[in-house]
Design an enzyme around this catalytic site. Structure first.
Site, PDB file in Angstrom:
ATOM      1  N   SER A   7       0.839  -1.206   0.000  1.00  0.00           N
ATOM      2  CA  SER A   7       0.000   0.000   0.000  1.00  0.00           C
ATOM      3  C   SER A   7       0.869   1.249   0.000  1.00  0.00           C
ATOM      4  O   SER A   7       1.947   1.255   0.611  1.00  0.00           O
ATOM      5  CB  SER A   7      -0.888   0.003   1.250  1.00  0.00           C
ATOM      6  N   ASP A  70      -7.740  -3.654   0.318  1.00  0.00           N
ATOM      7  CA  ASP A  70      -8.620  -2.830  -0.502  1.00  0.00           C
ATOM      8  C   ASP A  70      -9.867  -2.558   0.320  1.00  0.00           C
ATOM      9  O   ASP A  70     -10.467  -3.478   0.886  1.00  0.00           O
ATOM     10  CB  ASP A  70      -8.967  -3.497  -1.831  1.00  0.00           C
ATOM     11  N   PHE A 151      -8.193   9.234   8.968  1.00  0.00           N
ATOM     12  CA  PHE A 151      -7.945   9.674   7.591  1.00  0.00           C
ATOM     13  C   PHE A 151      -9.217   9.469   6.769  1.00  0.00           C
ATOM     14  O   PHE A 151     -10.239   8.995   7.274  1.00  0.00           O
ATOM     15  CB  PHE A 151      -6.768   8.890   6.982  1.00  0.00           C
ATOM     16  N   GLY A 152      -9.125   9.819   5.493  1.00  0.00           N
ATOM     17  CA  GLY A 152     -10.216   9.576   4.553  1.00  0.00           C
ATOM     18  C   GLY A 152     -11.558  10.097   5.040  1.00  0.00           C
ATOM     19  O   GLY A 152     -11.687  11.263   5.429  1.00  0.00           O
TER      20      GLY A 152
HETATM   21  P1  ITT Z   1      -3.527   1.787  -1.489  1.00  0.00           P
HETATM   22  O1  ITT Z   1      -4.356   1.377  -2.687  1.00  0.00           O
HETATM   23  O2  ITT Z   1      -2.152   2.250  -1.834  1.00  0.00           O
HETATM   24  O3  ITT Z   1      -3.537   0.729  -0.421  1.00  0.00           O
HETATM   25  P2  ITT Z   1      -5.652   3.719  -1.121  1.00  0.00           P
HETATM   26  O4  ITT Z   1      -5.921   4.796  -0.120  1.00  0.00           O
HETATM   27  O5  ITT Z   1      -5.735   4.088  -2.576  1.00  0.00           O
HETATM   28  O6  ITT Z   1      -4.230   3.068  -0.797  1.00  0.00           O
HETATM   29  P3  ITT Z   1      -7.932   1.976  -1.499  1.00  0.00           P
HETATM   30  O7  ITT Z   1      -7.766   1.920  -2.963  1.00  0.00           O
HETATM   31  O8  ITT Z   1      -8.255   0.710  -0.774  1.00  0.00           O
HETATM   32  O9  ITT Z   1      -6.604   2.521  -0.803  1.00  0.00           O
HETATM   33  O10 ITT Z   1      -9.017   3.084  -1.176  1.00  0.00           O
HETATM   34  C1  ITT Z   1      -9.617   3.098   0.059  1.00  0.00           C
HETATM   35  C2  ITT Z   1     -10.219   4.465   0.311  1.00  0.00           C
HETATM   36  O11 ITT Z   1     -11.370   4.258   1.128  1.00  0.00           O
HETATM   37  C3  ITT Z   1      -9.267   5.336   1.112  1.00  0.00           C
HETATM   38  O12 ITT Z   1      -8.465   6.158   0.296  1.00  0.00           O
HETATM   39  C4  ITT Z   1     -10.242   6.152   1.955  1.00  0.00           C
HETATM   40  O13 ITT Z   1     -10.743   7.221   1.183  1.00  0.00           O
HETATM   41  C5  ITT Z   1     -11.370   5.158   2.187  1.00  0.00           C
HETATM   42  N1  ITT Z   1     -11.128   4.414   3.443  1.00  0.00           N
HETATM   43  C6  ITT Z   1     -10.761   3.105   3.574  1.00  0.00           C
HETATM   44  N2  ITT Z   1     -10.590   2.798   4.864  1.00  0.00           N
HETATM   45  C7  ITT Z   1     -10.847   3.915   5.555  1.00  0.00           C
HETATM   46  C8  ITT Z   1     -10.828   4.236   6.926  1.00  0.00           C
HETATM   47  O14 ITT Z   1     -10.466   3.358   7.844  1.00  0.00           O
HETATM   48  N3  ITT Z   1     -11.155   5.474   7.285  1.00  0.00           N
HETATM   49  C9  ITT Z   1     -11.506   6.400   6.379  1.00  0.00           C
HETATM   50  N4  ITT Z   1     -11.523   6.196   5.064  1.00  0.00           N
HETATM   51  C10 ITT Z   1     -11.197   4.957   4.654  1.00  0.00           C
END
Ligand code: ITT
Length: 194
Positions: A7, A70, A151-152
């Site tokens: 990741s 994912d 985050f996110g």
């Molecule tokens: P990698 O693919 O490099 O692992 P990414 O952030 O792009 O990193 P994903 O494709 O799995 O990962 O996208 C997941 C998204 O979903 C992430 O960027 C957040 O926006 C959201 N997300 C997932 N888990 C979360 C959490 O625990 N808290 C808040 N948002 C989350």
């Protein structure tokens, strides 16, 4: 023993890596090996396929195992969106843009119609075997951001049983009940029994 967390997301890494120490496994991120995960890798339509693709991208790396995560947010009123598109929902790849866009899309919905869930699928390659572990958590999308941790979409994700968003609790509290924490618990249990 060394596990590569496949990741680019440091927040995921910080949530995932400490638990592996409890089973004697040290984690490493691609960036520490001068590697990264290209966005094109996750081009599939399910969390499982994308998590597996993340692992397979690093098959050539000399480590004892690889873990792909994912995950995404599924909003009922939006028919499950953003789901696997969570990281790029607003099209920019920036978390604050994604949250703003989600708030816009949800503006018309009252509290009772703001149900959502986080989903996480972990794909583990360990000793030549691939295993998947899944975790989910239900919540509500708030009308404004509350809290600064995580985050996110965390500041928008309210868990009624806690009376708080994921951004108002500590990392340990989040891991104890989050989608990632639940998937991780199954993964660690599997490794304990190996
Ligand atoms: P990698 O693919 O490099 O692992 P990414 O952030 O792009 O990193 P994903 O494709 O799995 O990962 O996208 C997941 C998204 O979903 C992430 O960027 C957040 O926006 C959201 N997300 C997932 N888990 C979360 C959490 O625990 N808290 C808040 N948002 C989350």
């Amino acid at each position: 023993m060394k596990l590569l967390i496949a990741s680019n997301n440091r927040h995921k890494y910080q949530e995932l890596s400490p638990s592996f120490q409890t089973v004697g496994i040290d984690c490493v991120m691609p960036v520490e090996l001068q590697l990264s995960l290209p966005e094109e890798v996750e081009c599939y339509s399910t969390y499982q396929e994308n998590a597996r693709a993340k692992v397979e991208h690093f098959l050539h790396v000399e480590v004892d195992g690889v873990l792909g995560d994912d995950s995404g947010l599924e909003v009922k009123a939006l028919n499950g969106l953003p789901g696997i598109h969570s990281a790029r929902f607003a099209g920019t790849g920036r978390e604050e843009d994604n949250r703003k866009y989600l708030l816009e899309r949800m503006a018309q919905y009252p509290y009772e119609q703001r149900e959502a869930r986080f989903v996480c699928v972990l794909c583990l390659l360990w000793k030549g075997q691939i295993r998947f572990f899944e975790g989910k958590i239900e919540g509500i999308i708030l009308e404004q951001e509350i809290g600064t941790n995580g985050f996110g979409y965390d500041p928008l994700f309210y868990v009624p049983s806690l009376g708080k968003t994921f951004s108002q609790i500590t990392a340990e509290q989040k891991l104890a009940l989050s989608h990632r924490g639940r998937a991780l618990e199954k993964c660690i249990q599997y490794l304990r029994n190996k």
